[in-house]
Design a protein around this motif. Sequence first.
Motif, short mmCIF file in Angstrom:
data_model
loop_
_atom_site.label_atom_id
_atom_site.label_comp_id
_atom_site.label_asym_id
_atom_site.label_seq_id
_atom_site.Cartn_x
_atom_site.Cartn_y
_atom_site.Cartn_z
N VAL A 1 0.84 -1.20 0.00
CA VAL A 1 0.00 0.00 0.00
C VAL A 1 0.88 1.25 0.00
O VAL A 1 1.95 1.26 0.57
CB VAL A 1 -0.98 0.06 1.21
CG1 VAL A 1 -1.91 -1.13 1.22
CG2 VAL A 1 -0.25 0.18 2.52
N SER A 2 0.38 2.27 -0.68
CA SER A 2 1.01 3.59 -0.61
C SER A 2 0.07 4.57 0.06
O SER A 2 0.45 5.70 0.37
CB SER A 2 1.39 4.10 -2.01
OG SER A 2 0.23 4.21 -2.81
N SER A 3 -1.16 4.14 0.28
CA SER A 3 -2.16 5.00 0.92
C SER A 3 -2.24 4.64 2.40
O SER A 3 -3.12 3.94 2.85
CB SER A 3 -3.52 4.82 0.25
OG SER A 3 -3.89 3.45 0.28
N LEU A 4 -1.27 5.14 3.14
CA LEU A 4 -1.16 4.88 4.57
C LEU A 4 -0.76 6.18 5.25
O LEU A 4 0.09 6.91 4.74
CB LEU A 4 -0.08 3.82 4.82
CG LEU A 4 0.33 3.59 6.27
CD1 LEU A 4 -0.73 2.77 7.00
CD2 LEU A 4 1.68 2.89 6.32
N CYS A 5 -1.38 6.46 6.39
CA CYS A 5 -0.98 7.65 7.13
C CYS A 5 -1.28 7.47 8.61
O CYS A 5 -2.07 6.62 9.00
CB CYS A 5 -1.67 8.90 6.60
SG CYS A 5 -3.45 8.94 6.82
N SER A 6 -0.63 8.29 9.40
CA SER A 6 -0.95 8.38 10.81
C SER A 6 -2.35 8.95 10.91
O SER A 6 -2.69 9.90 10.19
CB SER A 6 0.06 9.30 11.50
OG SER A 6 -0.36 9.60 12.79
N TYR A 7 -3.17 8.40 11.79
CA TYR A 7 -4.55 8.87 11.89
C TYR A 7 -4.80 9.57 13.22
O TYR A 7 -5.47 10.59 13.26
CB TYR A 7 -5.50 7.69 11.72
CG TYR A 7 -6.96 8.06 11.77
CD1 TYR A 7 -7.53 8.81 10.77
CD2 TYR A 7 -7.75 7.65 12.83
CE1 TYR A 7 -8.87 9.16 10.82
CE2 TYR A 7 -9.10 7.99 12.88
CZ TYR A 7 -9.65 8.74 11.88
OH TYR A 7 -10.97 9.08 11.94
N SER A 8 -4.28 9.01 14.30
CA SER A 8 -4.54 9.57 15.62
C SER A 8 -3.37 9.23 16.53
O SER A 8 -2.74 8.18 16.38
CB SER A 8 -5.83 8.98 16.19
OG SER A 8 -6.04 9.36 17.53
N VAL A 9 -3.10 10.10 17.49
CA VAL A 9 -2.08 9.83 18.50
C VAL A 9 -2.72 9.21 19.74
O VAL A 9 -2.11 8.41 20.43
CB VAL A 9 -1.32 11.13 18.86
CG1 VAL A 9 -0.35 10.90 20.00
CG2 VAL A 9 -0.59 11.65 17.64
N ALA A 10 -3.96 9.59 20.02
CA ALA A 10 -4.66 9.07 21.20
C ALA A 10 -6.04 8.56 20.79
O ALA A 10 -6.94 9.38 20.63
CB ALA A 10 -4.76 10.16 22.27
N PRO A 11 -6.23 7.28 20.56
CA PRO A 11 -5.23 6.23 20.65
C PRO A 11 -4.36 6.20 19.40
O PRO A 11 -4.81 6.63 18.32
CB PRO A 11 -6.07 4.95 20.74
CG PRO A 11 -7.31 5.27 19.96
CD PRO A 11 -7.57 6.73 20.21
#
Length: 166
Positions: free
Chosen positions: A42-52
């Motif tokens: 996959v190239s469509s990946l990202c950080s979504y949330s820090v908490a959680p």
Amino acid sequence: MTARVLAEQAVASVFPDAMARLAAGLAVVTTRDAEAPRGLLVSSLCSYSVAPPSVLLTIDRGSRSYRPLTEGAEFGVHLLADTQAAVADRFARRGADKFAGLAWEWDDGVPRLRGVPVYLRCALAMVFAHGDHAVVIGEVAAARVGRGDPLVYFGRRYDWRLRGPA
């Protein structure tokens, strides 16, 4: 044809070229189907949330990994190093045993590739469909971070190298 249909066709014709100009890191996402490991690039990946701590990725609903990923409890995210283009090639293909000959092991039911700079074991949190893909959100249950520069996808190639300050 209406102006709206023509506009939608025009966007659809240039959209892939536009997105090819967006640099992205590459990751292998792994899951299981019964007892067999499954995986895809996959190239469509990202950080979504820090908490959680959470990640967001997308998957083609026609992919063989779609059902195992979206119906399973956990999955793995493996960020690839710039030296792992062959691994990217392997997981970008359809069919065949993508795990044959690779160093990997089970991590609480999740296939974990060895030798990647970053590994995240995620618990499936949410899935929703949009167009021909689904958006998958996973909460990070375990993380391992090692060394290695990222494999970057740009211009439909993943042989780009990032360069730090001179």
